[in-house]
Each structure stands twice: as structure tokens, then as C-alpha cells.
Design an enzyme around this catalytic site. Structure first.
Site, mmCIF file in Angstrom:
data_model
loop_
_atom_site.group_PDB
_atom_site.id
_atom_site.type_symbol
_atom_site.label_atom_id
_atom_site.label_comp_id
_atom_site.label_asym_id
_atom_site.label_seq_id
_atom_site.Cartn_x
_atom_site.Cartn_y
_atom_site.Cartn_z
ATOM 1 N N CYS A 90 0.835 -1.206 0.000
ATOM 2 C CA CYS A 90 0.000 0.000 0.000
ATOM 3 C C CYS A 90 0.873 1.261 0.000
ATOM 4 O O CYS A 90 1.509 1.563 -0.999
ATOM 5 C CB CYS A 90 -0.964 -0.047 1.188
ATOM 6 S SG CYS A 90 -2.339 1.102 1.046
ATOM 7 N N HIS A 198 -3.452 -5.790 1.233
ATOM 8 C CA HIS A 198 -2.740 -5.941 2.507
ATOM 9 C C HIS A 198 -2.644 -7.396 2.945
ATOM 10 O O HIS A 198 -3.517 -7.862 3.682
ATOM 11 C CB HIS A 198 -3.470 -5.151 3.595
ATOM 12 C CG HIS A 198 -3.331 -3.673 3.455
ATOM 13 N ND1 HIS A 198 -2.369 -2.951 4.125
ATOM 14 C CD2 HIS A 198 -4.011 -2.780 2.700
ATOM 15 C CE1 HIS A 198 -2.474 -1.670 3.797
ATOM 16 N NE2 HIS A 198 -3.462 -1.541 2.933
ATOM 17 N N GLU A 200 -0.891 -8.613 5.192
ATOM 18 C CA GLU A 200 -0.753 -8.727 6.655
ATOM 19 C C GLU A 200 -2.103 -8.720 7.363
ATOM 20 O O GLU A 200 -2.190 -9.083 8.528
ATOM 21 C CB GLU A 200 0.162 -7.616 7.193
ATOM 22 C CG GLU A 200 -0.469 -6.237 7.357
ATOM 23 C CD GLU A 200 -0.598 -5.454 6.053
ATOM 24 O OE1 GLU A 200 -0.530 -6.065 4.968
ATOM 25 O OE2 GLU A 200 -0.786 -4.213 6.131
#
Lengths: 231, 76
Positions: A90, A198, A200
Site C-alpha cells: 500500500c 494488505h 498482513e
């Protein structure tokens, strides 16, 4: 015995996914260290670097434009030039583009909306250390949350990148107006990857999807191999 | 200096401004939104100042992939 490779997660003023990234990498077997942007050097034995999501320096001027001058970025360039894996997520992707480590640029989303939802991605290339554990054409579900994630390259650059196999991930659905629905791009040497989604935030099926772990675990694995090779 | 989205590059911000102005009843055919940066530069001449600002644009103030820029120098 399996070692925990050291992965630096950079922290800029305005980063907000740094701790999630460090947590996810830790859960996947890495020794994740948060590293402040003003540091001149990466921690000893750093085998890989993650530039996390957020709004570094308030997104002033253009997203990522100021962060590329952070002192720690010189060490990141050195690690990347030596073949070390570098992942930009990002805002991290925006920074790597502005820093010239990745091709293209991220623009405001086509429909001016902040897109915040799970999206389906297609893995176009598995010949990067990040996608090595995916199958060609595999679909991944990973969330996005960005207002300026519409990747852009002009026709010539796009053609070059496609021919060189650097367009690693594409959205499998309409997301933000990215040229070619590109969601993730790597450098020519294939050891630097940037993506808007994302991973994560998608490392546990309990939170919707575990698909992000495929990418991050591959990064941890590559960092481990690198640590052993350099030892 | 003035930074603009390059010709032919989609400018969603300008498009939103255009649509809003039309809703207000203004007959606006097109809108592009850029950025104005006022700089105070010390230089021996305006030509030299312009050269300096050009370098600033290329190094930081504009992204040449998607933005064009114009420089205007005012002497004091």
C-alpha cells in the site's frame, strides 16, 4: 533447527500498518523488527525489508514522495541491490514507486472513492520470492483499503513490464481503475515487490482470509534462506 | 510553479469538480485540478531561478509520469 530470519518493518511518521505487518511476520516465523525512518542503518543481519501501509508524512505533495528521502531508505536500496527481498504494501508500494525502486506510479482511484473491502486477486507470476508458494493463475482474497491505489504506466512502459513478466498480481474484479487491473508489480531483478492489497490483514481465516499468509510466508522463507546463505 | 495532470491522463478530482459545478448550474465542459507551489528562491537572475526550479520539479515537485509543470518567475 529452523531460524527466525530478521525482517525490518519500516516505521514512518504516519505509518499505521507497521505493527500488523510485524505481528503477521512474527506469526509466520520471522524475527520482525520495527525500524524508525530516521535510522541510518538496518539492524544487523536484516535479511528482508517490509515497507508497511499508512500515510507517511501525511501523504503531503504526493503519496510516498517525501518518504523516499528517509535516511533508512539508503540502506533499503543497498539491501535491494544486493538481492535482498523488499516488499512494499500500500503506502509502501507508493514509496517504492516514488523512490524509483519500482516502475509506475499510484494515482487517485478512478471513482474517487476510498476502496475498503476484500478483493480477489490473480497471481500472474510465481517466479518471484513473494509468489513462489502460489500456483500460476491462483486466486487470492486479500483486503484493500486505499484512496490512491490506481497504478499507472503509459502504454510503452506497460508493454515492457508485461513482456518482462513484472506484472505479478492483477485484480480479478474491478477495484480502482489501475491500468491492466494491476495490483502488484516487481522490479526487473524480481526481488522488490509492491502491492496495494494488505497480505498482513489476511493471515488468519478467522479474520476472513488466510491468503495473505501465502505471500508473507514465502517472504519469510526467502529471508531464512538468505540468512543461512550469508551466515 | 504550477503542476497539472498531464494531457490525456484521467483526472478523477477534476471530473468530480466538473460534475459538482454542473450540478450548481454552471456550464462547465471540463475541469482539471493541479497544484500551485509558491517558492522563494535566491538566484542571480530569473533565468537561473527558473533552471533551479526546473530541477526541483524533476527531483520532487512533479511526477513526470503523470504530471506536467509550468514555471513562472517574478523578480523582487
Amino acid at each position: 533447527m529452523s531460524i527466525r530470519p530478521r525482517i525490518a518493518v519500516l516505521v514512518f511518521p504516519g505509518s499505521n500498518d507497521d505493527r500488523d505487518a510485524a505481528w503477521a511476520l512474527g506469526a509466520l516465523g520471522a524475527d520482525a523488527q520495527l525500524v524508525w525512518h530516521a535510522e541510518e542503518a538496518l539492524p544487523r543481519d536484516t535479511a528482508a525489508v517490509v515497507l508497511p501501509g499508512g500515510f507517511s508524512y501525511g501523504d503531503y505533495l504526493r503519496c510516498g514522495a517525501i518518504a523516499r528521502f528517509a535516511p533508512v531508505l539508503d540502506s533499503v536500496r543497498e539491501l535491494a541491490a544486493a538481492g535482498g527481498p523488499v516488499l512494499g504494501i500500500c503506502n509502501g508500494f507508493q514509496i517504492l514507486c516514488e523512490a524509483g525502486l519500482l516502475p509506475g506510479v499510484l494515482r487517485r482511484n478512478r471513482d474517487l472513492e476510498f476502496v475498503c473491502r476484500d478483493v480477489r486477486l490473480r497471481v500472474e507470476r510465481t517466479d518471484t520470492v513473494f509468489t513462489a508458494r502460489c500456483a500460476p493463475g491462483q486466486e487470492l482474497t486479500i483486503p484493500v483499503k486505499h484512496g490512491e491505489g490506481s497504478w499507472y504506466a503509459d502504454e510503452d512502459l506497460y508493454g515492457e513490464l508485461e513482456a518482462a513478466g513484472q506484472l505479478v498480481l492483477r485484480y480479478a474484479e474491478d477495484c480502482n481503475g489501475s491500468v491492466g487491473d494491476v495490483a502488484g508489480v516487481c522490479n526487473a531483478e524480481r526481488n522488490v515487490l509492491g502491492l496495494m492489497p494488505h497480505p498482513e490483514h489476511a493471515v488468519d481465516p478467522l479474520l476472513g482470509s488466510g491468503d495473505g499468509a501465502l505471500l508473507l510466508a514465502a517472504l519469510v522463507g526467502a529471508a531464512r534462506e538468505r540468512t543461512l546463505a550469508l551466515a | 510553479m504550477l503542476v497539472r495532470p498531464k494531457q490525456g491522463i484521467l483526472d478523477p478530482q477534476g471530473e468530480a469538480v466538473r460534475v459538482s459545478l454542473r450540478k450548481l448550474g454552471f456550464a462547465v465542459g471540463g475541469a482539471r485540478v493541479g497544484r500551485l507551489v509558491d517558492l522563494e528562491v535566491e538566484a542571480p537572475s530569473s533565468d537561473e531561478a527558473k533552471v533551479q526550479v526546473e530541477r526541483m520539479c524533476q527531483a520532487l515537485l512533479a511526477n513526470p509520469l503523470i504530471e506536467s509543470f509550468e514555471i513562472e518567475v517574478e523578480g523582487t
